[in-house]
Motif scaffolding. Sequence first.
Motif, mmCIF file in Angstrom:
data_model
loop_
_atom_site.group_PDB
_atom_site.id
_atom_site.type_symbol
_atom_site.label_atom_id
_atom_site.label_comp_id
_atom_site.label_asym_id
_atom_site.label_seq_id
_atom_site.Cartn_x
_atom_site.Cartn_y
_atom_site.Cartn_z
ATOM 1 N N LYS A 193 -9.216 13.812 36.707
ATOM 2 C CA LYS A 193 -9.561 12.492 36.174
ATOM 3 C C LYS A 193 -8.770 11.361 36.839
ATOM 4 C CE LYS A 193 -10.871 14.044 31.514
ATOM 5 N NZ LYS A 193 -10.663 15.494 31.570
ATOM 6 N N GLU A 248 -14.255 5.917 23.144
ATOM 7 C CA GLU A 248 -13.031 5.187 23.468
ATOM 8 C C GLU A 248 -13.363 3.841 24.092
ATOM 9 O OE1 GLU A 248 -10.219 7.438 25.761
ATOM 10 O OE2 GLU A 248 -10.556 9.186 24.495
ATOM 11 N N VAL A 249 -14.369 3.841 24.987
ATOM 12 C CA VAL A 249 -14.763 2.597 25.637
ATOM 13 C C VAL A 249 -15.298 1.622 24.607
ATOM 14 C CG1 VAL A 249 -16.387 1.559 27.249
ATOM 15 C CG2 VAL A 249 -15.166 3.615 27.878
ATOM 16 N N PRO A 260 -13.385 9.475 39.317
ATOM 17 C CA PRO A 260 -14.114 10.182 38.254
ATOM 18 C C PRO A 260 -14.909 9.187 37.414
ATOM 19 C CG PRO A 260 -11.820 9.889 37.626
ATOM 20 C CD PRO A 260 -11.969 9.266 38.991
ATOM 21 N N LEU A 261 -16.131 9.559 37.069
ATOM 22 C CA LEU A 261 -16.902 8.770 36.109
ATOM 23 C C LEU A 261 -17.076 9.669 34.894
ATOM 24 C CD1 LEU A 261 -19.709 7.290 38.412
ATOM 25 C CD2 LEU A 261 -17.513 6.259 37.840
ATOM 26 N N MET A 262 -16.286 9.399 33.883
ATOM 27 C CA MET A 262 -16.228 10.332 32.746
ATOM 28 C C MET A 262 -17.097 9.852 31.602
ATOM 29 S SD MET A 262 -14.537 12.793 33.660
ATOM 30 C CE MET A 262 -13.722 13.150 35.187
ATOM 31 N N TYR A 263 -18.375 10.156 31.700
ATOM 32 C CA TYR A 263 -19.270 9.730 30.630
ATOM 33 C C TYR A 263 -19.423 10.813 29.584
ATOM 34 C CZ TYR A 263 -20.433 5.692 33.443
ATOM 35 O OH TYR A 263 -20.370 4.529 34.148
ATOM 36 N N CYS A 306 -12.548 0.023 22.909
ATOM 37 C CA CYS A 306 -11.937 -0.946 23.817
ATOM 38 C C CYS A 306 -12.765 -2.227 23.838
ATOM 39 C CB CYS A 306 -11.856 -0.328 25.210
ATOM 40 S SG CYS A 306 -10.893 -1.281 26.336
ATOM 41 N N ALA A 307 -14.093 -2.070 23.896
ATOM 42 C CA ALA A 307 -14.986 -3.236 23.920
ATOM 43 C C ALA A 307 -14.851 -4.033 22.629
ATOM 44 C CB ALA A 307 -16.429 -2.780 24.118
ATOM 45 N N LYS A 342 -24.771 9.089 32.927
ATOM 46 C CA LYS A 342 -24.293 8.298 31.796
ATOM 47 C C LYS A 342 -25.129 8.615 30.556
ATOM 48 C CE LYS A 342 -23.281 3.446 30.929
ATOM 49 N NZ LYS A 342 -23.384 2.077 31.456
ATOM 50 N N ASN A 376 -15.227 9.908 25.616
ATOM 51 C CA ASN A 376 -14.836 8.736 26.386
ATOM 52 C C ASN A 376 -15.694 7.523 26.056
ATOM 53 O OD1 ASN A 376 -12.683 9.763 27.791
ATOM 54 N ND2 ASN A 376 -14.014 10.747 29.300
#
Lengths: 126, 265
Positions: free
Chosen positions: A74, A115-116, A105-108, A119-120, A16, A112
Amino acid sequence: MMNEQLQVISAIQECKAEKLPCALATVIKVKGSAYRKEGAKMLIDADGGTVGLISGGCLEADVAEVAKEVIKTKTPIIKTYHLDEEEVWGLGLGCPGTVFIYIEPLMYTPQNIEEVDECAKAIAAF
Amino acid sequence: MQKQLLPFDAWLEAIDQQQPAVLMTITEASSSQKNKRVCYLENQPSIGSFHDQVLEAAAKSIAQEKLGQSNPKPESLLLQDENKLDVGVFFDVFVPSPTLMVFGAGHDAIPVVKYAAECGMKTIVVDQRSLYNNEERFPHAERIIARPENFTECIRLTNRTYIVVMNHHIEKDKQTLKFALSSQAPYIGVLGPKSRRIKILDQLYLEGCHFTNQDLQRIHSPIGLDIGAVSSEEIAISIVAEVIAVRTRHKGGFLQGAEFIHQSP
């Protein structure tokens, strides 16, 4: 949580921090006997390098191959392994039973993470 | 896809901060529900949504139940959504590691603390003698330098604290046992033979300390599993094995002839 499983969590945190794509394999169901129970985790990087164990050593290599695909597509998948002791005994696989493994998948990647964040923000605004 | 990261990150954060949490993932369902996630946190609002109130309420009540157990297990369960369709949900559970608190920093405490730390337990050594209770001897442990009369102000015991009393000093053991019995600690092991335990408890009784049978059941003395241990290392294995058995509610005998290796929760 065992030390070895905490290492998996640290490895996720590292991916991450370094914004590296990786995949997480988690044992979600076990029928019969198995070396590792529900919740056991293994992290796989894009090159197939792994941290953690999800079996007694007989599934890791295959799961790592599948995980490399999961990183590309993904899309999470569930992989089922039927390990019949009668059939695989000769191969020295000491883990009979059926094991269901969730591979995600953990797309860090930088994109992305943005994008998160968006979203937050949207959730916070709501 | 992106929405999944939020509950998952909340889960990672909970582990990082040693907060109990349950990560719930839909693994078997119609494609629109699949992979949806909720991170259930203790005393905090959950993160994420299944977008199905019936399913989410059922899942949260299971998560809450799991966090109330002393040794909860991750598992997959079939639940029903608002259309009465079966949905497979995987419940991953994180609870903070149990703590092994050893009173007495003698040479025989060294392997106990070492093995417990290797098994993933948080370890704390309590002894007023800094000459013994130091980092060199206990590199994995947190160390508390305190006399028994200061225990109440220096030490916090919870229902996840497993206690081993090995001061090699009957007066200190007595005071430690009195302190331990006043807590919620699920396990209190005391080194020494049965006659010593009786002597200590009789003394406490004469001093006006009266304990219930339930209190006394938490005392394991003689300490450890019956493996014929002699050396400090063997005794440490026997003690740590007993702590694991108490935590998982197993009996601690031979597996030979057993139908199952693990008990159902």
